[in-house]
Design a protein around this motif. Structure first.
Motif, PDB file in Angstrom:
ATOM      1  N   ALA A   1       0.827  -1.212   0.000  1.00  0.00           N
ATOM      2  CA  ALA A   1       0.000   0.000   0.000  1.00  0.00           C
ATOM      3  C   ALA A   1       0.862   1.264   0.000  1.00  0.00           C
ATOM      4  CB  ALA A   1      -0.941  -0.013   1.207  1.00  0.00           C
TER       5      ALA A   1
ATOM      6  N   CYS B   1       1.067   4.451  -2.615  1.00  0.00           N
ATOM      7  CA  CYS B   1       0.746   5.817  -2.215  1.00  0.00           C
ATOM      8  C   CYS B   1       1.934   6.763  -2.362  1.00  0.00           C
ATOM      9  CB  CYS B   1       0.259   5.841  -0.766  1.00  0.00           C
ATOM     10  SG  CYS B   1      -1.358   5.082  -0.571  1.00  0.00           S
TER      11      CYS B   1
ATOM     12  N   LEU C   1      -7.728  -0.934  -0.854  1.00  0.00           N
ATOM     13  CA  LEU C   1      -7.031   0.142  -1.561  1.00  0.00           C
ATOM     14  C   LEU C   1      -7.613   0.357  -2.961  1.00  0.00           C
ATOM     15  CD1 LEU C   1      -4.744   2.077  -0.826  1.00  0.00           C
ATOM     16  CD2 LEU C   1      -3.178   0.593  -2.083  1.00  0.00           C
TER      17      LEU C   1
ATOM     18  N   TYR D   1      -5.225   7.251   2.341  1.00  0.00           N
ATOM     19  CA  TYR D   1      -5.010   6.276   1.268  1.00  0.00           C
ATOM     20  C   TYR D   1      -5.580   6.719  -0.087  1.00  0.00           C
ATOM     21  CZ  TYR D   1      -2.972   3.023   4.562  1.00  0.00           C
ATOM     22  OH  TYR D   1      -2.132   2.431   5.472  1.00  0.00           O
TER      23      TYR D   1
ATOM     24  N   SER E   1      -3.004   7.611  -3.011  1.00  0.00           N
ATOM     25  CA  SER E   1      -2.936   6.593  -4.065  1.00  0.00           C
ATOM     26  C   SER E   1      -3.189   7.208  -5.441  1.00  0.00           C
ATOM     27  CB  SER E   1      -3.905   5.435  -3.786  1.00  0.00           C
ATOM     28  OG  SER E   1      -5.231   5.889  -3.868  1.00  0.00           O
TER      29      SER E   1
END
Ligand code: ATP
Ligand code: MG
Length: 651
Positions: free
Chosen positions: A84, A88, A289, A325, A329
């Protein structure tokens, strides 16, 4: 503009049929501009969600989209692997290393900015430091920090090394922290010396110390951020480490992002506790995500060249998904604000939007109601023309508040997306697609493409348009929780119904749906009031009450003997008197029916709110019934409880 009398809700509790088309200036360049998207998801089934997963960089490409062999334990993108934090941060370095990722504004007027390159450097340094302290993959790290940049940085550092985080809202008590440390089996804590609460330096570290004493678990290491500098000196024990020293010692080190299974735990997050004991919700890495990135783009329409501000505290799910997030992202620039919207004054929010040229702003009805209470002169004194989209989440927004938001913050033009979702759903689930779907003020909108939400009766059959029912979701979706900290059995019991229709997720919310498939949230299923053989939903009655001129907030409860009690707050310049009381009764009679006239209208300076800003009806009901009420420490404003009690008694 005068909003009295333009409430828009009909007697059946659904909002009026006012339809607001997305402005062409917006639709023409919206991320989601293809009305076929709804059908595409219908036709393709779960594999339509590849669109979301393909917004991410995968370390190992996934092959399977959904494993639904063992319902309700669904697995999204089960054979894919990803990190993750790499999604990001790292993957933006080629294109936008010098673009700002975070612009932070502290309570004392401090400012700090992080480019994506800065973020990368500090996340790596902290990740290396956490490793040195012993944090390994799958170790849960508890984060107990206010809205400082170190909070998202710590989340990303954890994600980088595959250590799930467990963020606890900084305003929660030592006891709440202790419970969450134990429930998450967490051995590591990141906290700070303290932070400013209005004028005063507040000692957060002593709360953390207290929690350590109360917790069953022994913490192996604690990291302490120095937020207050000289304003507060805290001494560190042998197993306590200064954040700044760690980051300095590891500055420039690189830590390879750990490839995680898509189904591996990314974080634990507790629900707000509006209806009872908070539940420890677990989110998996890949599906979460993907869903968050997809909705940040397609619902909030956020792009790299935006300046985006999600005003929610990172200590709650909205701050996780759309403060950290989501925006990172998709590679945008976010505003992070430490203070409250009226500190140092009521200009603050509008000043921040103006000085940062914020283009997308996401907040809650409770904040919008405060803005309305303070008055339109504050936003009007600022140039808010940069705003091109507004979002709201957390509670129902009344048509009156919706219009105020659009007129005074959105220049009368910007689409307002009312987004329904929960800690458990992980990401936005019901909302309009702002470039495609017309809006109806007061109604959330249809389910998003790929979300099989249905309003059903006790037997699971769809209700007729306008009839109240239970909001359920009939098929899994990527952002869904993968389980509860409290165990599989509790997860199944709390959320899932198995029947002739297969497995259904129970949201706990009551709703209606109209002919066009637009959903109106009526409140919690438990918030239905039985009065004189009628069943009313709180949101319906409250919306009618706030339609009265001068009323800012209302909460309606039953007193247990079939009577309706309405708690009402008014604008500063309005005298709550018998005339207003009469007007409220009239409005309810007109909007809902004579039977809905409240038996008592109690004027109060404020309503009890949870830390995440939701009205706690449970407590108001106890007061109306004259019952003992339990612990009020979960409230943001416990001081109002006494005032409300005496108002009830006087009345
Ligand atoms: P708990 O589950 O512990 O009682 P909570 O439900 O308040 O706490 P959250 O997950 O933060 O915790 O909130 C989700 C709930 O918020 C939804 O179930 C719904 O009742 C409400 N909600 C969220 N968005 C909206 C919206 N746009 N309109 C109406 N209600 C909303
Ligand atoms: Mg809930």
């Amino acid at each position: 503009m005068d909003y009295a009398g333009v409430d828009g809700r009909r007697a059946d509790g659904t909002a009026g049929d006012e339809v607001v088309e997305p402005p062409a200036s917006f639709s023409d360049r919206a991320v989601a501009s293809d009305p076929e998207l709804y059908e595409a998801f219908d036709d393709e089934g779960p594999s339509a969600w590849r669109r979301a997963a393909d917004l991410l960089d995968w370390e190992t490409e996934y092959d399977r989209v959904l494993d639904d062999d063992d319902p309700p334990f669904y697995e999204w993108f089960p054979d894919g692997r990803l990190n993750a934090a790499a999604n990001c941060v790292d993957r933006h370095l080629d294109e936008r290393r010098n673009q700002l990722a975070i612009r932070w504004f502290g309570k004392r007027g401090e400012r700090r900015s992080y480019t994506y390159l800065d973020l990368h450097r500090e996340v790596n340094a902290l990740a290396a430091g956490l490793r040195e302290l012993g944090v390994e993959e799958d170790d849960v790290v508890t984060l107990y920090l206010p809205m400082v940049p170190e909070l998202p940085i710590a989340m990303l550092a954890c994600a980088r090394i595959g250590a799930p985080h467990n963020v606890v809202f900084a305003g929660l008590s030592a006891e709440a922290l202790a419970t969450r440390i134990d429930a998450a089996d967490s051995e590591y804590l990141v906290t700070c010396d303290g932070y400013y609460r209005r004028e005063d330096a507040f000692n957060q570290k002593s709360k953390a110390d207290n929690a350590r004493l109360r917790a069953d678990a022994d913490l192996s290491a604690t990291v302490v951020v120095d937020r207050l500098g000289d304003a507060l000196d805290v001494s560190l024990g042998t197993d306590e480490h200064a954040y700044e020293a760690i980051v300095e010692a590891h500055d420039g080190e690189a830590v390879d992002p750990v490839a995680r299974d898509a189904t591996d735990l990314l974080f634990v997050m507790y629900t707000s506790g509006t209806t009872g004991r908070p539940k420890g919700v677990e989110h998996a890495t890949g599906g979460y995500l993907a869903h968050v990135a997809w909705t940040t783009r397609n619902v909030l329409d956020v792009r790299p060249d935006d300046t985006y501000w999600c005003a929610a505290d990172i200590g709650w799910i909205t701050g996780h998904s759309y403060g950290v997030y989501g925006p990172l992202s998709v590679g945008t620039t976010s505003v992070l604000y430490e203070g409250s919207p009226d500190y140092p004054d009521r200009e603050r929010v509008w000043d921040l939007i103006e000085r940062n040229a914020v283009s997308v702003f996401y907040t809650s009805p409770t904040a919008i109601r405060s803005f309305m209470k303070w008055g339109a002169e504050y936003p009007e004194a600022h140039d808010l023309s940069s705003i091109r989209l507004l979002g709201t989440v957390g509670e129902s927004i009344t048509p009156k508040a919706w219009r105020w938001y659009r007129d005074h913050v959105g220049g009368g033009e910007a689409p307002v997306v009312d987004t329904w979702w929960q800690t458990e759903t992980g990401a936005i689930s019901l909302a309009t697609l702002p470039g495609v779907t017309p809006m109806k003020p007061g109604k959330v909108g249809p389910p998003l493409p790929g979300i099989d939400a249905r309003v059903v009766d006790e037997d699971g059959e769809p209700v007729e348009p306008g009839e109240p029912g239970y909001l359920t979701i009939a098929a899994p979706w990527p952002g869904m929780l993968r389980g509860l900290r409290e165990g599989d059995e509790r997860y199944r019991r709390e959320y899932w119904l198995e029947g002739d229709h297969g497995w259904r997720y129970r949201t706990g919310d009551g709703a209606t749906v109209d002919e066009d498939g637009y959903v109106t949230i009526l409140g919690r299923v438990d918030d239905v009031i039985n009065v004189r053989t009628h069943r009313f939903n709180t949101a319906e009655l409250e919306s009618a009450i706030v339609g009265a001129e001068g009323v800012t907030e209302a909460a309606v409860v039953g007193d247990g003997d079939g009577r309706i009690v309405a708690y009402v707050t008014t604008r500063g310049d309005v005298d709550p008197d018998e005339t207003l009381r009469g007007a409220i009764g009239e409005r309810l009679a007109r909007a809902v029916g004579d039977v809905a006239r409240p038996d008592r209208v109690v004027f109060t300076p404020d309503l009890p709110k949870t830390r995440s800003g939701k009205i706690m009806r449970r407590l108001l009901e106890d007061i109306a019934r004259g019952d003992e009420f339990g612990d009020v420490s979960a409230l943001r404003n416990p001081e109002v409880v006494g005032e409300i009690e005496s108002a009830v008694r006087e009345e």
